[in-house]
Design a protein around this motif. Structure first.
Motif, PDB file in Angstrom:
ATOM      1  N   GLY A   1       0.806  -1.215   0.000  1.00 39.10           N
ATOM      2  CA  GLY A   1       0.000   0.000   0.000  1.00 39.10           C
ATOM      3  C   GLY A   1       0.838   1.263   0.000  1.00 39.10           C
ATOM      4  N   SER A   2       0.159   2.402   0.130  1.00 42.20           N
ATOM      5  CA  SER A   2       0.807   3.708   0.159  1.00 42.20           C
ATOM      6  C   SER A   2       1.075   4.125   1.602  1.00 42.20           C
ATOM      7  CB  SER A   2      -0.078   4.758  -0.525  1.00 42.20           C
ATOM      8  OG  SER A   2      -0.233   4.467  -1.896  1.00 42.20           O
ATOM      9  N   TYR A   3       2.296   4.588   1.836  1.00 41.49           N
ATOM     10  CA  TYR A   3       2.716   5.037   3.161  1.00 41.49           C
ATOM     11  C   TYR A   3       3.277   6.449   3.024  1.00 41.49           C
ATOM     12  CZ  TYR A   3       2.344   0.120   4.550  1.00 41.49           C
ATOM     13  OH  TYR A   3       1.885  -1.149   4.805  1.00 41.49           O
ATOM     14  N   ALA A   4       3.531   7.070   4.159  1.00 46.16           N
ATOM     15  CA  ALA A   4       4.067   8.426   4.131  1.00 46.16           C
ATOM     16  C   ALA A   4       5.002   8.661   5.305  1.00 46.16           C
ATOM     17  CB  ALA A   4       2.942   9.460   4.165  1.00 46.16           C
ATOM     18  N   CYS A   5       6.170   9.228   4.992  1.00 42.98           N
ATOM     19  CA  CYS A   5       7.045   9.790   6.025  1.00 42.98           C
ATOM     20  C   CYS A   5       6.479  11.169   6.345  1.00 42.98           C
ATOM     21  CB  CYS A   5       8.467   9.931   5.513  1.00 42.98           C
ATOM     22  SG  CYS A   5       9.232   8.402   4.916  1.00 42.98           S
ATOM     23  N   ARG A   6       6.144  11.389   7.608  1.00 41.63           N
ATOM     24  CA  ARG A   6       5.463  12.639   7.947  1.00 41.63           C
ATOM     25  C   ARG A   6       6.102  13.299   9.162  1.00 41.63           C
ATOM     26  NH1 ARG A   6       0.027  12.821   5.772  1.00 41.63           N
ATOM     27  NH2 ARG A   6      -0.397  14.455   7.300  1.00 41.63           N
ATOM     28  N   CYS A   7       6.091  14.631   9.132  1.00 39.37           N
ATOM     29  CA  CYS A   7       6.308  15.409  10.335  1.00 39.37           C
ATOM     30  C   CYS A   7       4.937  15.812  10.868  1.00 39.37           C
ATOM     31  CB  CYS A   7       7.135  16.658  10.045  1.00 39.37           C
ATOM     32  SG  CYS A   7       8.869  16.320   9.714  1.00 39.37           S
TER      33      CYS A   7
END
Length: 310
Positions: free
Chosen positions: A102-108
């Motif tokens: 799936g789609s993931y995100a590195c986030r602040c």
């Protein structure tokens, strides 16, 4: 309208503020490490790695936190490590399952993010033997990026912050990069990336890119602690401690030699006298007595010599 515009601008800022790989494929049951590099704007915020569950059921984007820098983890298979000095956090995902695709995100904290698509499959189309490689200062290392024949496109070697080297020769921050081996095996192609003249400052995360696929690799550069064996000539002190030297005899050595000579002469006289006495005696009993006397005399001499030697 203003709210929508603000969200769009924040999203664009997020794309520039965090960088990482964009599309990764990993084998079922394997461990995958995703590095996320962030700009100074994110340093004071907590970090998280989220998954888009909305894309699986609707057109909306719905992010849920998988793991974050406050030690929260949705599953024991996921963990995060943040290094503010390097402005980089890494997400470790163990025992990958097909359902993890799936789609993931590195986030602040907030809307600053970078999306990563992860495909879990039996046969990843781009992979390396290990995501961790170690080299020594001044030396070189080789990374073999294996890719399927069907994968086509530009081949690059990049730092995780986005600086890339392409073509046969190039440099990244003083690091010499040579890319070769674009020939094919039976079922895969191999891109060989050779990094030369390593320095400790080259330690960090990179990625191999073929077409739209990437695979992260961490390079650790350490000081070479291997000691080379050298052959050296012995010094004067070495020679004197190994081989005997000719020194004048002391007075004690002279007296000891004289006494040993006298004792030897006396022992010879006693033995000769005893033999003569034994020959002249006719009775067996007296012969045994004499022999005992001789042996006793010899023992006394030997004991006297031993006491002097001490």
């Amino acid at each position: 309208m203003n709210y929508i515009l603000l969200v769009l601008l924040t999203g664009l800022q997020g794309i520039d503020s965090i960088t990482s790989v964009k599309r990764v494929e990993v084998g079922v049951g394997r461990t995958l490490i995703i590095p996320c590099y962030y700009e100074a704007i994110c340093s004071s915020y907590y970090k998280l790695f989220a998954r888009d569950i909305g894309a699986e059921s609707s057109w909306r984007t719905i992010w849920i936190t998988i793991v974050d820098s406050t030690s929260y983890s949705w599953s024991e298979r996921f963990s995060m490590s943040d290094d503010p000095t390097q402005r980089l956090f890494t997400v470790t995902m163990k025992n990958m399952k097909v359902t993890d695709t799936g789609s993931y995100a590195c986030r602040c904290e907030g809307y600053v993010y970078h999306t990563v698509y992860i495909l879990v499959t039996e046969y990843p189309r781009l992979y390396v033997g290990s995501q961790y490689v170690t080299g020594h200062v001044g030396g070189s290392v080789a990374i073999y990026c294996n890719y399927s024949i069907g994968v086509d496109g530009h081949k690059k070697w990049c730092r995780i912050d986005g600086y890339c080297a392409g073509g046969n020769y190039n440099h990244i921050s003083g690091l010499s990069v040579k890319m070769s081996g674009n020939g094919y095996r039976v079922s895969t192609g191999v891109l060989k990336v050779t990094l030369r003249r390593l320095q400790e400052s080259n330690t960090g995360w990179y990625y191999c890119s073929v077409g739209d696929l990437q695979v992260p690799v961490h390079i650790t550069v350490t000081q070479n602690t291997t000691t080379q064996q050298t052959s050296t000539m012995p010094t004067v002190d070495d020679v004197s401690s190994t081989f005997p030297t000719n020194k004048p005899h002391s007075q004690k050595d002279f007296n000891l030699a004289l006494l040993l000579g006298l004792l030897g002469l006396l022992l010879l006289v006693v033995i000769c006298g005893s033999l003569i006495l034994v020959i002249r005696l006719k009775k067996r009993s007296r012969s045994i007595y004499c022999i005992s006397s001789v042996l006793s005399c010899m023992a006394t001499c030997i004991a006297t010599f031993g006491e002097f030697d001490k």
